[in-house]
Design a protein around this motif. Structure first.
Motif, PDB file in Angstrom:
ATOM      1  N   LYS B 205      71.740  -6.148  19.560  1.00 19.95           N
ATOM      2  CA  LYS B 205      71.929  -5.128  18.418  1.00 19.95           C
ATOM      3  C   LYS B 205      70.993  -4.103  18.672  1.00 19.95           C
ATOM      4  CE  LYS B 205      73.359  -5.240  13.774  1.00 19.95           C
ATOM      5  NZ  LYS B 205      73.252  -5.874  12.344  1.00 19.95           N
ATOM      6  N   THR B 206      69.728  -4.195  19.042  1.00 18.20           N
ATOM      7  CA  THR B 206      68.928  -3.289  19.301  1.00 18.20           C
ATOM      8  C   THR B 206      69.053  -2.402  20.266  1.00 18.20           C
ATOM      9  OG1 THR B 206      67.183  -4.571  17.943  1.00 18.20           O
ATOM     10  CG2 THR B 206      66.433  -2.810  19.567  1.00 18.20           C
ATOM     11  N   TYR B 207      69.437  -2.980  21.630  1.00 15.77           N
ATOM     12  CA  TYR B 207      70.071  -2.096  22.644  1.00 15.77           C
ATOM     13  C   TYR B 207      70.974  -1.076  21.953  1.00 15.77           C
ATOM     14  CZ  TYR B 207      72.948  -1.218  26.757  1.00 15.77           C
ATOM     15  OH  TYR B 207      73.771  -0.523  27.816  1.00 15.77           O
ATOM     16  N   ILE B 271      63.992   0.699  28.059  1.00 15.56           N
ATOM     17  CA  ILE B 271      63.350   1.101  26.836  1.00 15.56           C
ATOM     18  C   ILE B 271      63.333  -0.168  25.784  1.00 15.56           C
ATOM     19  CG2 ILE B 271      63.257   2.315  24.691  1.00 15.56           C
ATOM     20  CD1 ILE B 271      64.105   4.685  26.400  1.00 15.56           C
ATOM     21  N   LEU B 272      64.618  -0.890  25.815  1.00 15.75           N
ATOM     22  CA  LEU B 272      64.626  -2.192  25.194  1.00 15.75           C
ATOM     23  C   LEU B 272      63.857  -3.131  25.646  1.00 15.75           C
ATOM     24  CD1 LEU B 272      66.560  -3.980  23.312  1.00 15.75           C
ATOM     25  CD2 LEU B 272      67.740  -4.697  25.508  1.00 15.75           C
ATOM     26  N   CYS B 273      63.492  -3.169  26.938  1.00 11.18           N
ATOM     27  CA  CYS B 273      62.442  -4.097  27.591  1.00 11.18           C
ATOM     28  C   CYS B 273      61.186  -3.722  26.932  1.00 11.18           C
ATOM     29  CB  CYS B 273      62.497  -4.062  29.156  1.00 11.18           C
ATOM     30  SG  CYS B 273      61.709  -5.290  30.035  1.00 11.18           S
ATOM     31  N   SER B 274      60.706  -2.483  26.927  1.00 18.92           N
ATOM     32  CA  SER B 274      59.327  -2.228  26.343  1.00 18.92           C
ATOM     33  C   SER B 274      59.370  -2.858  25.031  1.00 18.92           C
ATOM     34  CB  SER B 274      58.912  -0.846  26.597  1.00 18.92           C
ATOM     35  OG  SER B 274      59.860   0.119  26.381  1.00 18.92           O
ATOM     36  N   SER B 275      60.401  -2.387  24.419  1.00 19.80           N
ATOM     37  CA  SER B 275      60.272  -2.806  22.785  1.00 19.80           C
ATOM     38  C   SER B 275      60.029  -4.398  22.488  1.00 19.80           C
ATOM     39  CB  SER B 275      61.435  -2.025  22.144  1.00 19.80           C
ATOM     40  OG  SER B 275      62.689  -2.491  22.559  1.00 19.80           O
ATOM     41  N   ILE B 276      60.976  -4.931  23.498  1.00 26.52           N
ATOM     42  CA  ILE B 276      60.829  -6.394  23.276  1.00 26.52           C
ATOM     43  C   ILE B 276      59.289  -7.062  23.539  1.00 26.52           C
ATOM     44  CG2 ILE B 276      61.411  -8.785  24.479  1.00 26.52           C
ATOM     45  CD1 ILE B 276      64.134  -7.429  25.038  1.00 26.52           C
TER      46      ILE B 276
END
Lengths: 287, 287
Positions: B205-207, B271-276
């Motif tokens: 969902k964040t993606y 960017i999803l990866c860095s936010s995880i």
């Protein structure tokens, strides 16, 4: 992509849990209520420092204890059996001379050279994690019961090495049996991998082949011989019914059935993991 | 389960690729013809020594080059953008004082302190791997073109630090933009995670939320502004149509559409990866 032995072990854990279907076990499309695919990812990441240590350390028991301590989730078992197989394999791989193949004699040496200290660490691991082991009271298995915490002193008193513990439990435990047979089934399964299939499929199919050839000892302990034998026969049917190429669909059906009945052939998944590790040296590639 | 910064980064890579659906990108249920979920597992394992080095090394460029060299498959790009974000974040996390949160000033320092040497390693990475970057000839972007191998000498001659390279490409590249804005979108996205959802769902969902708020620059480079904007709007619809809890089904439909049209919002996945990675410090748990 050149990987160290510890990295290969980590990749084996990830490939094992990712391959789908693996009837009754967690995979990338299948989680249980209390344990999920994500737990297995986390456990594979958390295990790495111990896997790395296995490349160098003399004490398999100590490394195993570290691995168990670092990978569990609130005491839930993720990779207990897999680690018990991978850690001696990593050590043997590091000590082996050939680049491609672990020498079978080397793995025999590694497990046979374990000490009483290794046993102590092994018994301590059961204090951290919730591994289902039935009581061995009133059986012929003559080792201190892992379910009794203060049995560590008995292990010491009786001077039992970890190899001896495994020898005595081999009759009821498939992972212990690997230790005492030079990892026979793990080595055999390397020949089951079919490089012409895609990676996930050949791993799934190898799982089913392993499941079809011997009763899963975890199922046997938890549900009895009759059900373990029923599962073995069903796996055989998945593999050899016509049409042969329908194995995957039949495996998915068996998966649903086993999940509904809460039957989880965990030992077979553990042995699959060690065979993936061995296969990564020569037949399994991410290409 | 206590993880080092390098381990958290590895887990971020695994959680990112495993979460499904992520319209247009690889996930645990979705592979492309030439690249699969398994490649991403392999790449996450192979990246670890470089991630570990990022905890200590002064040279982000050198560590990045090592990571790219060790993770690619026949030049196919797996984690190029993700690594470019994770490596400075790991370094900042190690240098930060708080246990729980990376200081935003620290990450600014880390990227602003990069050198010309870092740029050289960055440019060298494009010789190993096939990353789609359109020619910048006839544009206002005044840096040596990464597509021209002998441009390394120009980087040196012009004394361009890696931060300056990122500053000049920020207008066309979402990853570079993160470098020059103190990882603003990555930090913002941490607040999008909903701990009451299961881990995979909240990451998916964040993606979609990230995809809905800015045009994906990889899509923009490859397919043009119009399509990038169309994708953004469609992601918004996935998120905000009624019924709200139907977002996942709608996301699966958008996934099918983007895969058919070969549209792959890769920057959003990076960017999803860095936010995880940032979220693993406080809001994301495997529990």
């Amino acid at each position: 992509m050149k990987l160290s032995e510890a990295q290969k072990a980590q990749l084996s854990m990830l490939l094992e849990v990712s391959s789908s279907p693996k009837p009754g076990n967690i995979d990338r499309k299948r989680s249980w209520d209390d344990l999920s695919f994500f737990h297995f990812l986390g456990s594979s990441v958390a295990a790495f420092p111990a896997l790395k240590q296995a490349e160098k350390s003399d004490s398999i028991g100590k490394v195993f204890y570290k691995a168990v301590k670092e990978t569990h989730f609130h005491g839930e078992n993720t990779h207990f059996g897999a680690l018990l197989l991978l850690i001696p394999l990593i050590k043997a791989a590091k000590e082996t001379e050939s680049e491609k193949k672990i020498e079978k004699e080397k793995i025999r040496d590694v497990v046979q050279n374990t000490t009483v200290d290794d046993s102590v660490f092994f018994y301590k691991s059961f204090n951290i994690i919730d591994v289902y082991v039935p009581s061995i009271e009133n059986t012929d298995i003559d080792i201190p019961d892992v379910n009794i915490p203060n049995n560590i002193s008995e292990v010491k008193k009786r001077n039992l090495t970890l190899y001896q513990i495994m020898e005595k439990s081999a009759c009821i435990d498939g992972v212990a049996k690997e230790w005492t047979t030079g990892f026979k089934r793990s080595f055999n399964a390397v020949d089951y991998f079919e490089p012409e299939l895609n990676l996930g499929d050949t791993i799934s199919k190898t799982y089913i082949k392993l499941l079809s050839e011997k009763r899963d000892t975890f199922v046997q302990k938890k549900h009895g011989e009759k059900i373990a034998e029923e599962v073995r026969k069903k796996a055989k049917k998945v593999l050899y019914s016509e049409p042969q190429n329908g194995w995957k669909k039949r495996a998915e059906e068996l998966d649903k059935e086993l999940i509904n009945r809460r039957i989880n052939p965990g030992t077979t998944a553990d042995i699959l993991c060690s065979s993936i590790f061995l296969g990564l040296n020569n037949v399994l590639y991410i290409s």
